[in-house]
Design an enzyme around this catalytic site. Structure first.
Site, PDB file in Angstrom:
ATOM      1  N   LYS A  97     -32.635 -17.032 -13.603  1.00 52.14           N
ATOM      2  CA  LYS A  97     -33.363 -17.820 -12.829  1.00 52.14           C
ATOM      3  C   LYS A  97     -34.103 -17.492 -11.642  1.00 52.14           C
ATOM      4  O   LYS A  97     -35.119 -18.164 -11.483  1.00 52.14           O
ATOM      5  CB  LYS A  97     -32.165 -19.072 -12.349  1.00 52.14           C
ATOM      6  CG  LYS A  97     -31.324 -19.737 -13.357  1.00 52.14           C
ATOM      7  CD  LYS A  97     -31.950 -20.636 -14.110  1.00 52.14           C
ATOM      8  CE  LYS A  97     -32.718 -21.743 -13.194  1.00 52.14           C
ATOM      9  NZ  LYS A  97     -33.354 -22.967 -14.215  1.00 52.14           N
ATOM     10  N   TYR A 120     -26.972 -15.167 -14.937  1.00 54.90           N
ATOM     11  CA  TYR A 120     -27.648 -16.233 -15.045  1.00 54.90           C
ATOM     12  C   TYR A 120     -28.390 -16.582 -13.951  1.00 54.90           C
ATOM     13  O   TYR A 120     -29.619 -16.864 -13.807  1.00 54.90           O
ATOM     14  CB  TYR A 120     -26.289 -17.428 -14.926  1.00 54.90           C
ATOM     15  CG  TYR A 120     -26.949 -18.815 -14.581  1.00 54.90           C
ATOM     16  CD1 TYR A 120     -27.935 -19.581 -15.513  1.00 54.90           C
ATOM     17  CD2 TYR A 120     -26.446 -19.478 -13.548  1.00 54.90           C
ATOM     18  CE1 TYR A 120     -28.096 -20.769 -15.221  1.00 54.90           C
ATOM     19  CE2 TYR A 120     -26.915 -20.636 -13.221  1.00 54.90           C
ATOM     20  CZ  TYR A 120     -27.922 -21.364 -13.868  1.00 54.90           C
ATOM     21  OH  TYR A 120     -28.357 -22.609 -13.549  1.00 54.90           O
ATOM     22  N   ALA A 145     -32.966 -25.125 -19.492  1.00 51.92           N
ATOM     23  CA  ALA A 145     -32.316 -23.820 -18.960  1.00 51.92           C
ATOM     24  C   ALA A 145     -31.171 -23.349 -19.744  1.00 51.92           C
ATOM     25  O   ALA A 145     -30.597 -24.086 -20.494  1.00 51.92           O
ATOM     26  CB  ALA A 145     -31.853 -24.157 -17.442  1.00 51.92           C
TER      27      ALA A 145
END
Length: 235
Positions: A78, A74, A9
């Site tokens: 995600k 972020y 990630a």
């Protein structure tokens, strides 16, 4: 392969605000590529996601089925990665992850505690830390059960970053990782501005995970102590 566990990630939360394209390539586009590759084999993708897909305004812990509302680049990327998964894939959301030997809040605090006499740590963001070893065990256990859909995993208990820092100081000092316990000042989020907005409450409801696996919720301080014991052995 029958199974791919995607633990990769882009996690530089603040940097993602100015580099959202790269964050999306790693957090979402790469997931789509893995899903496409697995389509021909019939295999399952196990994907790790984050509490940042939620907005942090809930008064209670977030359940797997709760509506998402990410507040940062972020979190958005995600969430986009989660949307690439198929019904028979496995999504495991987690939060505040740390591990011996890695780059994380616990090891940063230990370094700063050995450098400074006073630290200021945010006290109005609440969540639960997650020892990476415990997360890995849960991921493997869910995979072995053939679980599909969305599950949550974090250690048990609700604390602020300030609470966590105080506990780190106490436990690390007992193990000799910190020479002396510094003053740890509690501050508000507004006193520590960052490019990315953080969830004020990012607790994850892990009851469905624990029920399926039939195991206990491990208190965060218990796992913190185990991690620090490993850190001490690393020297």
């Amino acid at each position: 392969p029958d199974l791919i566990i995607n633990a990769a990630a882009y996690t530089a939360v603040d940097r993602a605000e100015s580099d959202e394209a790269l964050a999306r390539a790693i957090n979402a586009d790469a997931v789509a590529t893995m899903v496409e590759a697995m389509a021909s084999t019939g295999g399952k993708l196990v994907h790790v996601s984050t509490d940042y897909v939620f907005d942090g305004t809930s008064p209670v812990a977030y359940r797997p089925e709760d509506a998402r509302n990410p507040q940062s680049a972020y979190g958005r990327t995600k969430a986009e990665g989660e949307d690439k998964l198929r019904p028979h894939d496995l999504l495991v959301r987690t939060a505040w992850v740390y591990e011996a030997g890695g780059a994380n809040f616990v090891r940063t605090m230990i370094r700063l505690m050995n450098e400074r006499e006073e630290l200021a740590v945010v006290a109005d963001q609440v969540g639960s830390p997650t020892w990476a070893t415990g997360l890995a065990r849960t991921i493997w256990a869910l995979a072995e059960k053939g679980a599909a859909g969305t599950f949550h995993h974090s250690d048990d208990g609700a604390i602020s970053w300030h609470d966590f820092a105080v506990a780190i100081a106490e436990e690390a000092h007992a193990l000799g990782l910190v020479k002396r316990i510094p003053r740890i000042k509690a501050i508000a989020t507004v006193d520590y501005p960052t490019p990315a907005r953080r969830p004020a409450l990012s607790l994850l409801d892990c009851s469905a995970t624990r029920a399926l696996l039939g195991d206990r919720a491990v208190p965060w301080r218990e796992n913190l102590r185990l991690m620090l014991e490993e850190e001490a052995k690393l020297g």
